[in-house]
Design a protein around this motif. Structure first.
Motif, short mmCIF file in Angstrom:
data_model
loop_
_atom_site.label_atom_id
_atom_site.label_comp_id
_atom_site.label_asym_id
_atom_site.label_seq_id
_atom_site.Cartn_x
_atom_site.Cartn_y
_atom_site.Cartn_z
N THR A 1 -10.75 3.24 -20.00
CA THR A 1 -9.76 2.96 -19.04
C THR A 1 -8.38 3.73 -18.95
O THR A 1 -8.06 4.29 -18.01
N LEU A 2 -7.77 3.79 -20.28
CA LEU A 2 -6.61 4.51 -20.42
C LEU A 2 -6.80 6.08 -20.10
O LEU A 2 -6.12 6.74 -19.65
N ALA A 3 -7.86 6.53 -20.70
CA ALA A 3 -8.29 7.94 -20.28
C ALA A 3 -8.42 8.19 -18.92
O ALA A 3 -8.00 9.26 -18.51
N ALA B 1 0.73 -1.25 0.01
CA ALA B 1 -0.05 -0.08 -0.13
C ALA B 1 1.02 1.19 -0.05
O ALA B 1 2.04 1.29 0.52
N VAL B 2 0.31 2.36 -0.44
CA VAL B 2 0.92 3.72 -0.42
C VAL B 2 0.91 4.40 0.94
O VAL B 2 -0.08 4.12 1.43
N THR B 3 1.93 4.58 1.38
CA THR B 3 2.22 5.45 2.60
C THR B 3 2.94 6.43 2.55
O THR B 3 3.03 6.99 1.32
N GLU B 4 3.02 7.37 3.64
CA GLU B 4 3.57 8.72 3.64
C GLU B 4 5.04 8.66 3.03
O GLU B 4 5.59 9.77 2.73
N ALA B 5 5.67 7.45 3.22
CA ALA B 5 7.21 7.24 2.84
C ALA B 5 7.18 6.94 1.29
O ALA B 5 8.29 6.83 0.77
N THR B 6 6.25 6.66 0.73
CA THR B 6 6.16 6.26 -0.89
C THR B 6 6.70 7.48 -1.66
O THR B 6 6.43 8.60 -1.29
N THR B 7 7.26 7.08 -2.42
CA THR B 7 8.11 8.13 -3.55
C THR B 7 8.03 7.62 -5.04
O THR B 7 7.78 8.53 -5.87
N ALA B 8 7.50 6.33 -5.30
CA ALA B 8 7.39 5.79 -6.54
C ALA B 8 6.39 4.86 -6.56
O ALA B 8 5.96 3.96 -5.42
N ILE B 9 5.49 4.73 -7.45
CA ILE B 9 4.31 3.82 -7.69
C ILE B 9 4.33 3.38 -8.99
O ILE B 9 4.79 3.88 -9.90
N TRP B 10 3.46 2.16 -9.00
CA TRP B 10 2.79 1.66 -10.23
C TRP B 10 1.33 1.96 -10.25
O TRP B 10 0.86 1.73 -9.38
N LEU B 11 0.73 2.76 -11.20
CA LEU B 11 -0.66 2.80 -11.23
C LEU B 11 -1.22 1.84 -12.30
O LEU B 11 -0.94 1.75 -13.42
N GLU B 12 -2.07 0.93 -11.55
CA GLU B 12 -2.62 0.06 -12.14
C GLU B 12 -4.34 0.50 -12.94
O GLU B 12 -4.79 0.80 -12.16
N ALA B 13 -4.53 0.20 -14.19
CA ALA B 13 -5.57 0.47 -14.79
C ALA B 13 -5.95 -0.63 -15.77
O ALA B 13 -5.11 -0.94 -16.59
N ALA B 14 -6.89 -1.31 -15.43
CA ALA B 14 -7.30 -2.51 -16.07
C ALA B 14 -8.78 -2.67 -16.01
O ALA B 14 -9.60 -2.07 -15.32
N VAL B 15 -9.06 -3.76 -16.97
CA VAL B 15 -10.52 -4.24 -17.05
C VAL B 15 -10.45 -5.85 -16.79
O VAL B 15 -9.83 -6.58 -17.32
N PHE B 16 -11.28 -6.15 -15.77
CA PHE B 16 -11.22 -7.55 -15.29
C PHE B 16 -12.72 -7.94 -15.62
O PHE B 16 -13.83 -7.28 -15.69
N ALA B 17 -12.74 -9.31 -16.09
CA ALA B 17 -14.03 -9.90 -16.37
C ALA B 17 -15.24 -9.94 -15.28
O ALA B 17 -14.90 -10.27 -14.26
N PRO B 18 -16.18 -9.25 -15.60
CA PRO B 18 -17.14 -9.28 -14.67
C PRO B 18 -17.32 -10.58 -13.70
O PRO B 18 -17.58 -10.52 -12.49
N GLN B 19 -17.50 -11.66 -14.52
CA GLN B 19 -17.75 -13.08 -13.83
C GLN B 19 -16.62 -13.43 -12.92
O GLN B 19 -16.71 -13.87 -11.82
N ALA B 20 -15.47 -13.24 -13.20
CA ALA B 20 -14.22 -13.62 -12.37
C ALA B 20 -14.36 -12.47 -11.19
O ALA B 20 -13.61 -13.06 -9.99
N VAL B 21 -14.55 -11.29 -11.31
CA VAL B 21 -14.84 -10.49 -10.14
C VAL B 21 -15.46 -10.85 -9.16
O VAL B 21 -15.56 -10.68 -7.96
N ARG B 22 -16.89 -11.27 -9.83
CA ARG B 22 -17.85 -11.50 -8.92
C ARG B 22 -17.74 -12.54 -7.97
O ARG B 22 -17.66 -12.93 -7.04
#
Length: 818
Positions: A386-388, A340-361
């Motif tokens: 998603t990318l926008a 998780a991102v904390t106050e000490a974080t300086t670098a991140i990976w930002l995930e933007a994705a689409v997952f199948a509705p059935q799989a998430v359910r």
């Protein structure tokens, strides 16, 4: 979905009257977005003003209380007893005056006396104003505000409590309603306004994400997976406007990075997640590479600690995002605590994705967790946005957290462009009819149609027959056909604006013959003493049953393949409740599973099934108070009486291969010579297992063949037959035949041989015993002869009777019993 009207006003340009909360709530509810509640945030701080603590003294009778003099800009300072540890002289604080109400804590302020000291008012904390900040002390306005306004100023607007929030119920077919942009388009279409969204953020260039084969399959099931690397972040508290937007939407502010991902989700409907890259490096043993990120199903017994701090055991139902093989997030549900991102974080990976509705359910259900992100993925997120959304988050991170972009990696399934939908002008007018304009009915004009659809984000190109409509990605799930577009026009124009007219010509409706007969059959079975039962069509798993793709409960995850099991269980429950008996029936569908060879064969059958167990209610008066359950023939007679509306002759044939039934007390029921069901006594082993009495009878009939035969022309319509005017002659005929000869076969032969004078034949006795040789039985019949025009002589009756005897002797080897 909680919708802030202040935020909505920034996205929609309409007349102010259109955004009056009560009026807007009515329009949205009629259009399909039910408004469940309206909250006026100003009510949280009504009667709360800015005050200044000019003096603070310890309470003479309590160590933890303080006696404060508070100036609220009106006359003498108020004396208020306060228990907060951080109260001190010189603070500017929110003060609830006497008579005000704090709905967040359900408290009305009254003059009081605390430990012998009078108190007139209350110094408030943020929690008491409905703005929980996690602290126990009073709110210090000097720290919360850049400049403190004059004393006596209402506190509500200073703390963002000057908004109204609508709570909307979003249906499964409208995932766009889970975003402010979607609601804004809906309001614009309803009110004739236009939308104004934030300018598109600069597009971040992407390179291909090299995913493993197994990961690629899971990614392509959803359609898109992207990672954006950002460096140089400064994590801290979010600005007030961002915190307030999240709080009004029911989301708890965390820090500027996490809050930005949540803001973009609320704005666009696209969930995002940020991983601390340095903390991921612990898993990879160095700087993590994009190729180390994967997507797979969970492993049985695998442990995962989510952001809520709870450790969960995963199963194969869970879909997880991994780094170097270690799970770092439940895909589309919640991230992991260790990354998780904390106050000490300086670098991140930002995930933007689409997952199948059935799989998430399935994943969310497997761990018993439902989140804002999972609710959106389960309904479906269009990958075109998603990318926008990721670009929008990157721009905000650069503005509010000082981030810089280090790169983006992307893997997506090849897009399949959606062809435009044809909307024919004639089809729309024929389906909707005219609208009322100043009391006159006229067709909906083209300008109104195009304005309505364009407000939803559709792009229209006019042609000869109407329009070619390109649907926005957010509505691609529910706008798939021409009729869907027509429905949208009707819904947004308002159904109450269309003229009401009846079809011409008017044709009265009615029940079909089969429906009429089924209703008569139900009433007749009830009149025969049976009670109609309705059981659930969903049951527990068993071999051969058809499973549901998405069951709500594991115990009700399959379609039933019979009706008698639930009826027998109902009989058991009734008898265990000290009832004397259970006579019930059910008409319902069953769903047989695979065929004999194991192939999938999912069909439907409608059955009539009943159970007769124990005695009928209130019948012990005939047996001097002793139990008197029906025997086989009485129970069979109950069924026959219930089937009377069918006017069908049912033939009973011995049945010995039914495991559920007693081998010697079961019959196959034939209608017009074809098997239609069975009747019999419950097998003793089944009766013992279910704790049912031995005198328990079960029957099952295929309903469709019965109704088909019973609704043939003149089958059950009443018909008149003249009363006889001449006397009849009766003869008894006792025959000795083989023991396996059925009375039905003998009666059929008697009726055929006795024509035309034989009027009626019935069985009156059957005997097997010492007076008849082994393997044979005696069956006695009573035959009635009559001629409709004259009285028969004894010689004529004997001739007809003799033909019957000869026919029985010739066909069955029958011997007349003396």
């Amino acid at each position: 979905m909680l919708v802030s009207l202040q935020w909505l006003r920034e996205l929609v340009s309409v007349e102010p009257a259109a955004l009056v909360p009560e009026h807007l709530a009515e329009r949205l509810s009629i259009a399909g977005f039910e408004v469940e509640a309206i909250e006026d945030l100003a009510a949280r701080a009504a009667g709360v003003v800015v005050g200044h603590v000019v003096q603070r003294d310890p309470h003479p009778n309590a160590d933890k209380l303080s006696v404060c003099k508070v100036d609220v800009g009106a006359g003498e300072p108020l004396q208020i007893v306060c228990g907060a540890p951080n109260v001190r002289q010189g603070l500017h604080v929110p003060v609830a005056l006497v008579g005000s109400t704090l709905p967040a804590v359900g408290l009305t302020i009254k003059p009081a006396e605390l430990r012998g000291v009078a108190s007139s008012g209350m110094i408030c904390s943020l929690r008491e104003l409905g703005l929980d900040d996690g602290s126990d002390g009073i709110a210090e306005l000097d720290q919360l505000l850049t400049s403190v306004p004059p004393l006596g100023t209402p506190v509500g607007p200073l703390l963002g409590l000057d908004d109204q929030v609508l709570e909307l119920a979003i249906t499964a077919n409208r995932p766009d309603g889970l975003s402010m942009r979607g609601i804004a388009r809906e309001v614009a279409a309803l009110s004739g306004g236009s939308t104004t969204f934030p300018a598109a953020a600069p597009v971040v260039a992407a390179q291909t994400l090299a995913a493993a084969a197994a990961d690629r399959e899971a990614i392509e099931a959803g359609g898109l997976f992207s990672l954006t690397a950002l460096d140089g972040l400064k994590v801290g508290p979010s600005p007030d406007w961002l915190r307030q937007r999240l709080e009004r939407a029911g989301v708890r502010p965390i820090n500027n990075v996490v809050d930005i991902t949540n803001l973009v989700m609320l704005e666009t409907g696209q969930p995002l997640h940020a991983f601390d890259r340095d903390r991921l490096g612990v898993l990879t043993g160095g700087t993590p590479e994009p190729a180390s990120i994967g997507l797979r199903q969970g492993r049985p017994g695998e442990a995962f600690v989510a952001l809520d701090g709870q450790e969960r055991t995963l199963s194969e139902e869970a879909l997880v995002v991994t780094c170097a093989g270690h799970p770092i997030a439940l895909a589309g549900v919640m991230g992991g605590l260790a990354e998780a991102v904390t106050e000490a974080t300086t670098a991140i990976w930002l995930e933007a994705a689409v997952f199948a509705p059935q799989a998430v359910r399935r994943s969310a259900r497997s761990v018993g967790l439902r989140t804002e992100a999972s609710s959106r993925f389960e309904k479906g997120v269009p990958r075109e946005i998603t990318l926008a959304a990721a670009d929008r988050a990157v721009a905000l991170l650069q503005e509010l957290a000082g981030a810089s972009v280090a790169g983006r990696w992307l893997h997506q399934r090849s897009p399949s462009p959606q062809p435009p939908l044809a909307l024919r002008r004639d089809a729309l007018h024929n389906l909707l009819g005219p609208v009322l304009v100043e009391g006159e009915a006229q067709d909906l004009d083209d300008a109104r149609i195009t304005a309505t659809l364009e407000a939803l984000g559709c792009v229209l190109e006019e042609d000869e027959e109407g329009w070619q409509v390109r649907v926005p990605p957010e509505r691609a799930m529910d706008l798939r056909r021409e009729v869907d577009l027509i429905e949208e026009v009707a819904r947004l124009v308002g159904y109450d604006h269309f003229a009401a007219h009846l079809p011409d010509p008017l044709i009265p409706g009615g029940l079909e013959p089969a429906q009429q007969l089924e209703r008569r059959l139900r009433r007749s079975l009830c009149a025969a003493g049976l009670q109609e039962i309705v059981s659930l069509s969903l049951v527990a798993a068993a071999p051969g049953r058809v499973p549901l793709a998405n069951p709500l409960l594991a115990d009700y995850g399959h379609l039933r393949d019979n009706l008698h099991q639930e009826l027998l269980q109902a009989a058991r429950r009734n008898l265990q409740a000290s009832l004397g008996g259970f006579w019930g029936f059910e008409i319902g569908r069953v769903f047989p599973g695979g065929g004999a060879s194991g192939e999938a064969r999912h069909g439907e059958r409608t059955l009539l099934v009943g159970v007769i167990a124990g005695e009928r209610r209130a019948e012990r008066w005939r047996s001097s108070g002793k139990p008197a359950p029906p025997d086989y023939f009485q129970a069979r007679g109950v069924l026959q009486a219930g089937l009377e509306p069918l006017r069908l002759p049912l033939e009973d044939r011995p049945l010995t291969d039914a495991p559920l039934l007693h081998p010697g007390r079961a019959a196959q029921l034939l209608v017009e010579g074809k098997p239609a069901g069975w009747f019999g006594q419950l097998h003793p082993a089944e009766a013992d297992a279910l704790d049912l009495p031995a005198a328990t009878y079960v029957f099952q009939l295929e309903l469709e063949p019965l109704l088909s035969a019973g609704t043939r022309r003149n089958r059950w319509q009443p018909s008149f037959r003249a009363y006889p005017t001449v006397p009849a002659s009766e003869r008894d005929l006792a025959l000795v035949v083989a023991a396996d000869t059925t009375a039905a076969d003998l009666l059929a032969a008697i009726r055929k041989a006795g024509k035309p004078l034989l009027e009626q034949a019935e069985l009156i006795d059957r005997y097997e015993g010492a007076q008849v040789e082994a393997g044979r039985c005696s069956q006695a019949f009573r035959l009635r002869y009559r001629d409709s025009a004259r009285t028969l002589t004894d010689e004529e009756v004997e001739v007809a009777h003799g033909r019957v005897r000869e026919a029985l002797e010739r066909r069955f080897g029958a011997e007349q019993r003396r």
